[in-house]
Write a protein that holds these residues in place. Structure first.
Motif, PDB file in Angstrom:
ATOM      1  N   ILE A  51       3.373  22.709  23.775  1.00 37.24           N
ATOM      2  CA  ILE A  51       4.203  22.381  22.858  1.00 37.24           C
ATOM      3  C   ILE A  51       5.503  23.094  22.663  1.00 37.24           C
ATOM      4  CG2 ILE A  51       4.538  21.885  20.156  1.00 37.24           C
ATOM      5  CD1 ILE A  51       1.424  21.707  20.237  1.00 37.24           C
ATOM      6  N   LEU A  67      -2.984  17.174  16.974  1.00 40.09           N
ATOM      7  CA  LEU A  67      -1.818  18.125  17.336  1.00 40.09           C
ATOM      8  C   LEU A  67      -1.943  19.602  16.692  1.00 40.09           C
ATOM      9  CD1 LEU A  67       1.209  18.124  17.800  1.00 40.09           C
ATOM     10  CD2 LEU A  67       1.775  17.495  15.545  1.00 40.09           C
ATOM     11  N   LEU A  77       5.519  19.277  13.964  1.00 43.01           N
ATOM     12  CA  LEU A  77       6.450  19.121  14.956  1.00 43.01           C
ATOM     13  C   LEU A  77       8.012  19.039  14.365  1.00 43.01           C
ATOM     14  CD1 LEU A  77       5.242  16.719  17.601  1.00 43.01           C
ATOM     15  CD2 LEU A  77       4.813  19.319  17.690  1.00 43.01           C
ATOM     16  N   ILE A  83       6.100  17.640  23.711  1.00 41.48           N
ATOM     17  CA  ILE A  83       4.741  18.045  24.249  1.00 41.48           C
ATOM     18  C   ILE A  83       4.642  17.724  25.759  1.00 41.48           C
ATOM     19  CG2 ILE A  83       2.207  17.492  24.036  1.00 41.48           C
ATOM     20  CD1 ILE A  83       3.122  16.354  21.063  1.00 41.48           C
TER      21      ILE A  83
END
Length: 222
Positions: A51, A67, A77, A83
Motif C-alpha cells: 500500500i 484493507l 486510503l 495497492i
C-alpha cells in the motif's frame, strides 16, 4: 519517573517527518505515528504488504478487513493511494525510494546498530521486512521506551540481541528523550524537563554527548 506515553512518543516522531516524505511505519508501536501527522503536511505512508498513501485507522465499526497494513491492522486510503503486489512494495524499499522508516527496537547501539527481532521458540523466528527497511530508507527513526520493563537500557554501547542492521539508525525517540546518532555516538537533542542529564545518563547504556543547547521535550496531553 515521569515519562511519555506511547501516543506522545508517536506524536513527537510525526513532527519530524518532513513534508512530502515517503515513510514506512513498522509493525506495532510505530503504526501510531500515522494518527499524528501535522495539519497541512503531506506524508505518503508506505506499507510493505503493498500500500502507498494510507491514512489513519478507520473509526470503530467502519473497518474494512480486506484493507489492512503489514501488521494486519485496518487502514484507510487517501485519494490517489495505490495497492500493488508485495514484490513491487519491496522494490520500493530496496530501490531506495523511502525517505524514512520508523521502527521499534529492543536495542540501539551508540554506532547506530539496531536489534528489533528475537529468536522465539514459540513463534516463527524471522526478522521480516525490517532488514530491508533499515538499509533501504534514507533515514531510520527508532521509537521505543528508554528502558525495558526490567529497567535495563535499550540504548547501549553494543547490542546483545541479533542485529537487524548495522550503523543505520539516525535518530531515537524514547519515553525520556530525543537522541540523534553521529560518528561520536548518542547526541542528546531533547529531554523531559523533569529529568536531569545525570539521571538520564544513568538509564542510558552508553555516553550521551551534548552539542549546543538541549531543548525541553514538550508534547501535548494525549
Amino acid at each position: 519517573m515521569t515519562k511519555l506515553t506511547n501516543a506522545q512518543i508517536a506524536w513527537r516522531v510525526a513532527q519530524d517527518i518532513p513534508d512530502g516524505a515517503y515513510a514506512n511505519l513498522g509493525i506495532g508501536f510505530p503504526e501510531m505515528v500515522v494518527q499524528y501527522k501535522p495539519k497541512g503536511r503531506t506524508v505518503i505512508y508506505h506499507s510493505e504488504n503493498g500500500i502507498l498513501d494510507f491514512g489513519e485507522r478507520p473509526a470503530q465499526g467502519q473497518e474494512n478487513w480486506d484493507l489492512i497494513n503489514a501488521g494486519k491492522k485496518p487502514v484507510t486510503l487517501n485519494p490517489g493511494a495505490a495497492i500493488f503486489h508485495q514484490a513491487d512494495s519491496f522494490a520500493i524499499v530496496r530501490g531506495g525510494h523511502l525517505d524514512v522508516a520508523v521502527l521499534g527496537a529492543f536495542q540501539v547501539s551508540a554506532r547506530g546498530d539496531i536489534a528489533n527481532w528475537k529468536r522465539d521458540p514459540n513463534d516463527i523466528p524471522a526478522v521480516g521486512g525490517a532488514m530491508d527497511l533499515v538499509h533501504g530508507a534514507g533515514e531510520v527513526f527508532v521509537i521505543a521506551e528508554h528502558v525495558t520493563k526490567q529497567g535495563e537500557p535499550k540504548l547501549v554501547e553494543q547490542c546483545s540481541f541479533p542485529l537487524t542492521g548495522v550503523g543505520c539508525v539516525t535518530r531515537v525517540y524514547t519515553s525520556l528523550a530525543v537522541i540523534h546518532i553521529f560518528a561520536q555516538g548518542f547526541v542528546l537533542r531533547e529531554k523531559l524537563p523533569s529529568i536531569s542529564f545525570d539521571d538520564l545518563q544513568s538509564v542510558t547504556g552508553a555516553p550521551l554527548h551534548v552539542e549546543g543547547d538541549v531543548a525541553d521535550l514538550i508534547v501535548p496531553d494525549l
